[in-house]
Design an enzyme around this catalytic site. Structure first.
Site, PDB file in Angstrom:
ATOM      1  N   HIS A  37     -67.814  19.267   6.926  1.00 14.41           N
ATOM      2  CA  HIS A  37     -67.546  20.526   7.622  1.00 14.41           C
ATOM      3  C   HIS A  37     -66.060  20.878   7.580  1.00 14.41           C
ATOM      4  O   HIS A  37     -65.697  22.042   7.378  1.00 14.41           O
ATOM      5  CB  HIS A  37     -68.047  20.466   9.067  1.00 14.41           C
ATOM      6  CG  HIS A  37     -69.491  20.812   9.205  1.00 14.41           C
ATOM      7  ND1 HIS A  37     -70.492  19.930   8.900  1.00 14.41           N
ATOM      8  CD2 HIS A  37     -70.092  21.955   9.601  1.00 14.41           C
ATOM      9  CE1 HIS A  37     -71.657  20.523   9.115  1.00 14.41           C
ATOM     10  NE2 HIS A  37     -71.438  21.754   9.541  1.00 14.41           N
ATOM     11  N   LYS A 102     -78.688  16.553  17.184  1.00 16.49           N
ATOM     12  CA  LYS A 102     -79.115  16.156  18.522  1.00 16.49           C
ATOM     13  C   LYS A 102     -78.015  16.518  19.495  1.00 16.49           C
ATOM     14  O   LYS A 102     -76.842  16.587  19.131  1.00 16.49           O
ATOM     15  CB  LYS A 102     -79.441  14.667  18.591  1.00 16.49           C
ATOM     16  CG  LYS A 102     -78.259  13.755  18.370  1.00 16.49           C
ATOM     17  CD  LYS A 102     -78.661  12.301  18.464  1.00 16.49           C
ATOM     18  CE  LYS A 102     -77.425  11.421  18.274  1.00 16.49           C
ATOM     19  NZ  LYS A 102     -77.754  10.009  18.349  1.00 16.49           N
TER      20      LYS A 102
END
Length: 182
Positions: A37, A102
């Site tokens: 990222h 999550k």
């Protein structure tokens, strides 16, 4: 409600997904964690094209363990999504339609999901070995030097997920608490 969906994940698909739905996803998804990222964010800052097309795509926040003999991938459980929150809005603006991980997401990410009509799925933490059986192909597509954090293209079949935040901003982490509050 159980739903079977396929990639690419279009606006039409997203509008039918509601927080709390059980999803079985099939098709192509990408993996990316913190280091990948950061590289994508740096590329965007330089005005460079990204190494993957995010239009109607799904990114799974996961770094697999090494594959055992006869398997395409090792354990493939989700990582904590909030670590990607500072990068997610820019990727959503580029057409990313689904994120898989999550844990909770920031208000900025949820606002960007609403604006861009995207969803956040949860994969079951601690079930990486079981989840990996739904991954039929795995190939590194870029940032190979990052090892397990390289971006991979996965082909998945009936990959089990739960819609945690839908495109209207309904958040199962918030609504479920109210249901069980005493």
């Amino acid at each position: 409600m159980d739903k079977h969906i396929h990639t690419p994940i279009t606006n039409e698909t997203v509008k039918h997904l509601k927080a709390g739905d059980y999803i079985y996803l099939s098709g192509t998804i990408y993996t990316a964690r913190d280091a990948a990222h950061l590289r994508m964010a740096n590329a965007l800052c330089r005005g460079d094209a990204l190494p993957i097309d995010l239009q109607d795509a799904a990114i799974y926040y996961m770094g697999p363990s090494p594959a055992r003999e006869g398997r395409v991938i090792g354990s493939a459980g989700p990582t904590t999504a909030s670590r990607m929150d500072k990068y997610a809005p820019a990727l959503l603006d580029l057409g990313l339609k689904a994120m898989i991980g999550k844990g909770k997401r920031s208000k900025e990410v949820v606002d960007s999901m609403i604006k861009n009509q995207a969803v956040y799925f949860a994969a079951v933490g601690g079930a990486g070995a079981v989840i990996s059986k739904c991954i039929k192909k795995s190939e590194v597509v870029c940032y190979e030097d990052l090892g397990t954090e390289a971006i991979r293209r996965l082909e998945v079949e009936d990959f089990p997920l739960i819609v945690v935040i839908d495109a209207s901003g309904n958040n199962l982490y918030e609504t479920a608490i109210e249901v069980y509050k005493i």
